[in-house]
Design an enzyme around this catalytic site. Structure first.
Site, PDB file in Angstrom:
ATOM      1  N   ASP A  55      38.804  13.046 -52.947  1.00 34.12           N
ATOM      2  CA  ASP A  55      39.471  11.740 -52.763  1.00 34.12           C
ATOM      3  C   ASP A  55      39.880  11.490 -51.310  1.00 34.12           C
ATOM      4  O   ASP A  55      40.555  10.501 -51.009  1.00 34.12           O
ATOM      5  CB  ASP A  55      40.695  11.648 -53.674  1.00 34.12           C
ATOM      6  CG  ASP A  55      41.671  12.801 -53.437  1.00 34.12           C
ATOM      7  OD1 ASP A  55      41.479  13.558 -52.461  1.00 34.12           O
ATOM      8  OD2 ASP A  55      42.623  12.946 -54.229  1.00 34.12           O
ATOM      9  N   GLY A  56      39.489  12.380 -50.403  1.00 29.72           N
ATOM     10  CA  GLY A  56      39.766  12.137 -48.985  1.00 29.72           C
ATOM     11  C   GLY A  56      41.043  12.788 -48.481  1.00 29.72           C
ATOM     12  O   GLY A  56      41.332  12.746 -47.286  1.00 29.72           O
ATOM     13  N   GLU A  57      41.825  13.379 -49.392  1.00 30.30           N
ATOM     14  CA  GLU A  57      43.052  14.036 -48.935  1.00 30.30           C
ATOM     15  C   GLU A  57      42.700  15.337 -48.196  1.00 30.30           C
ATOM     16  O   GLU A  57      41.602  15.867 -48.343  1.00 30.30           O
ATOM     17  CB  GLU A  57      43.977  14.305 -50.132  1.00 30.30           C
ATOM     18  CG  GLU A  57      44.510  13.000 -50.716  1.00 30.30           C
ATOM     19  CD  GLU A  57      45.484  13.179 -51.878  1.00 30.30           C
ATOM     20  OE1 GLU A  57      45.788  14.331 -52.244  1.00 30.30           O
ATOM     21  OE2 GLU A  57      45.920  12.157 -52.426  1.00 30.30           O
ATOM     22  N   ARG A  86      50.449   4.202 -25.039  1.00 25.55           N
ATOM     23  CA  ARG A  86      50.328   2.923 -24.335  1.00 25.55           C
ATOM     24  C   ARG A  86      51.226   1.817 -24.867  1.00 25.55           C
ATOM     25  O   ARG A  86      51.624   0.943 -24.130  1.00 25.55           O
ATOM     26  CB  ARG A  86      48.857   2.502 -24.264  1.00 25.55           C
ATOM     27  CG  ARG A  86      48.147   3.235 -23.131  1.00 25.55           C
ATOM     28  CD  ARG A  86      46.675   3.046 -23.118  1.00 25.55           C
ATOM     29  NE  ARG A  86      46.052   3.724 -24.236  1.00 25.55           N
ATOM     30  CZ  ARG A  86      44.767   3.639 -24.538  1.00 25.55           C
ATOM     31  NH1 ARG A  86      43.985   2.880 -23.817  1.00 25.55           N
ATOM     32  NH2 ARG A  86      44.277   4.299 -25.557  1.00 25.55           N
ATOM     33  N   LYS A 131      44.240  -5.409 -11.386  1.00 24.36           N
ATOM     34  CA  LYS A 131      43.693  -5.622 -12.735  1.00 24.36           C
ATOM     35  C   LYS A 131      44.662  -6.438 -13.571  1.00 24.36           C
ATOM     36  O   LYS A 131      45.865  -6.205 -13.551  1.00 24.36           O
ATOM     37  CB  LYS A 131      43.471  -4.253 -13.384  1.00 24.36           C
ATOM     38  CG  LYS A 131      42.971  -4.311 -14.807  1.00 24.36           C
ATOM     39  CD  LYS A 131      42.602  -2.927 -15.311  1.00 24.36           C
ATOM     40  CE  LYS A 131      43.735  -2.259 -16.047  1.00 24.36           C
ATOM     41  NZ  LYS A 131      43.415  -0.943 -16.560  1.00 24.36           N
ATOM     42  N   ARG A 136      45.128  -7.409 -17.571  1.00 23.73           N
ATOM     43  CA  ARG A 136      44.598  -7.195 -18.920  1.00 23.73           C
ATOM     44  C   ARG A 136      44.778  -8.467 -19.732  1.00 23.73           C
ATOM     45  O   ARG A 136      45.869  -9.013 -19.832  1.00 23.73           O
ATOM     46  CB  ARG A 136      45.304  -6.016 -19.593  1.00 23.73           C
ATOM     47  CG  ARG A 136      44.722  -5.686 -20.952  1.00 23.73           C
ATOM     48  CD  ARG A 136      45.084  -4.309 -21.461  1.00 23.73           C
ATOM     49  NE  ARG A 136      44.411  -3.219 -20.783  1.00 23.73           N
ATOM     50  CZ  ARG A 136      43.146  -2.855 -20.999  1.00 23.73           C
ATOM     51  NH1 ARG A 136      42.398  -3.519 -21.862  1.00 23.73           N
ATOM     52  NH2 ARG A 136      42.622  -1.845 -20.345  1.00 23.73           N
ATOM     53  N   ASP A 149      40.382   7.061 -12.931  1.00 25.98           N
ATOM     54  CA  ASP A 149      41.423   6.530 -13.821  1.00 25.98           C
ATOM     55  C   ASP A 149      41.895   7.657 -14.732  1.00 25.98           C
ATOM     56  O   ASP A 149      41.209   8.674 -14.868  1.00 25.98           O
ATOM     57  CB  ASP A 149      40.867   5.363 -14.652  1.00 25.98           C
ATOM     58  CG  ASP A 149      41.962   4.370 -15.052  1.00 25.98           C
ATOM     59  OD1 ASP A 149      43.153   4.705 -14.923  1.00 25.98           O
ATOM     60  OD2 ASP A 149      41.615   3.261 -15.498  1.00 25.98           O
TER      61      ASP A 149
HETATM   62  C1  R5P Z   1      45.792   1.638 -18.152  1.00 25.89           C
HETATM   63  O1  R5P Z   1      46.797   1.362 -17.580  1.00 25.89           O
HETATM   64  C2  R5P Z   1      45.056   2.925 -17.990  1.00 25.89           C
HETATM   65  O2  R5P Z   1      45.355   3.565 -16.800  1.00 25.89           O
HETATM   66  C3  R5P Z   1      43.562   2.692 -18.097  1.00 25.89           C
HETATM   67  O3  R5P Z   1      43.161   1.911 -16.981  1.00 25.89           O
HETATM   68  C4  R5P Z   1      43.194   1.971 -19.351  1.00 25.89           C
HETATM   69  O4  R5P Z   1      43.748   2.627 -20.465  1.00 25.89           O
HETATM   70  C5  R5P Z   1      41.692   1.888 -19.497  1.00 25.89           C
HETATM   71  O5  R5P Z   1      41.409   1.149 -20.633  1.00 25.89           O
HETATM   72  P1  R5P Z   1      40.003   0.481 -20.851  1.00 25.89           P
HETATM   73  O6  R5P Z   1      38.967   1.552 -20.696  1.00 25.89           O
HETATM   74  O7  R5P Z   1      40.094  -0.016 -22.274  1.00 25.89           O
HETATM   75  O8  R5P Z   1      39.837  -0.626 -19.871  1.00 25.89           O
END
Ligand code: R5P
Length: 291
Positions: free
Chosen positions: A35-37, A93, A190, A192, A217
């Site tokens: 059942d996935g447990e 995040r 950047k 978002r 990054d």
């Molecule tokens: C954000 O502040 C992090 O440092 C990365 O830049 C971010 O998590 C990258 O996310 P994605 O690959 O979705 O652009």
């Protein structure tokens, strides 16, 4: 006595750590019921041991309950101390309630882990608006940093590099990596716009036209930050960038998309992925050895 235990998918890292620290590796048996447990069994005696459970937390929802059961079983079976070695720490995040009613998942996740473990060892958690993990964890935390490993990779593999961060919040980190690599650096700006949508603007890069751009990054998730940054860099006539990151999350088809945008992609092995080219095992082993 201290020993390691690997959650599924972490066997290679745990075996490496056990070897580097001359400690035992306790086997763990896991499977799914029809059942996935989740079924979890610690195959060995953990009574009186200090146990380091190795579990990188990429895609945490699918594995979290098994981790809870392993930690709880170890506790019941008499482990003297249970630490979590999570090379990648998830749910960092969402550190703010952007819209009314949202769960601030970084706080809740940290509180769940604090209830299960005696200590956390991790690498480059995405702190963003927080100063340190002590703001959300009630257990001791040890944070290791991969910046020097990235810098040394750049110095060894990129001829005349220009280190580039995709956003201004990474300025200090990017500057430190560039300094150690003996390279100049710039940061882009950047914005978002959504989970898979970012806008990136670059300053005038003409002074660096002869250099090899190296984007760095902490996390690659949707890959959009890196792809948009690469687009801006190439639009100014520079070469296709190299792309380096600590945590190789690579959601959905982002790795394929990134392969088209980058000359090279290299990540650390905090999350096992074909792009891994930098090992964090010695960083973690050193953290475990420092009692
Ligand atoms: C954000 O502040 C992090 O440092 C990365 O830049 C971010 O998590 C990258 O996310 P994605 O690959 O979705 O652009």
């Amino acid at each position: 006595m201290r020993a390691f235990l690997a959650m599924p998918g972490n066997e290679t890292m745990a075996a490496d750590l056990a070897e580097r620290t001359s400690r035992a590796l306790i086997p763990l048996e896991t499977r799914r019921f029809p059942d996935g447990e989740s079924y979890v069994r610690i195959v060995g005696d953990v009574a009186g041991l200090e146990l380091d459970i190795v579990c990188t937390l990429a895609r945490p929802d699918a594995q979290f309950l098994s981790l809870v059961f392993a930690a709880a079983a170890a506790r019941e079976l008499g482990a003297a101390r249970i630490n979590l070695v999570a090379p990648y720490l998830a749910y960092m995040r969402q550190d703010k309630r952007f819209k009314p009613g949202e769960a601030v998942s970084s706080t809740h996740f940290a509180s769940l882990l604090s209830g299960l473990f005696d200590e956390l060892i991790t690498i480059d958690p995405h702190l963003h608006r927080r100063r340190d993990l002590g703001e959300i964890f009630s257990i001791p935390t040890r944070v290791e940093h991969a910046a020097a490993l990235l810098a040394d990779w750049i110095a060894a593999h990129a001829r005349a590099p220009l280190v580039i961060g995709p956003d201004s919040e990474s300025e200090q980190w990017v500057a430190a990596v560039a300094k150690r690599a003996g390279a100049p650096h710039v940061v882009l700006s950047k914005t978002r716009l959504g989970d898979r949508r970012v806008e990136v603007a670059a300053p005038d890069l003409s002074a660096f036209a002869a250099l090899q751009p190296v984007l760095i990054d902490d996390i690659i998730s949707s890959g959009r930050s890196m792809i948009e940054a690469a687009r801006q860099i190439e639009a100014q006539g520079l070469s296709k960038p190299y792309c380096l990151a600590v945590h190789a999350l690579f959601a959905e088809d982002s790795y394929t998309a990134l392969q088209q945008a980058m000359a090279r992609i290299v990540t650390t092995d905090t999350i096992a992925h074909p792009s891994n080219g930098i090992s964090v095992a010695e960083l973690l082993a050193a953290a475990v050895r420092r009692d």
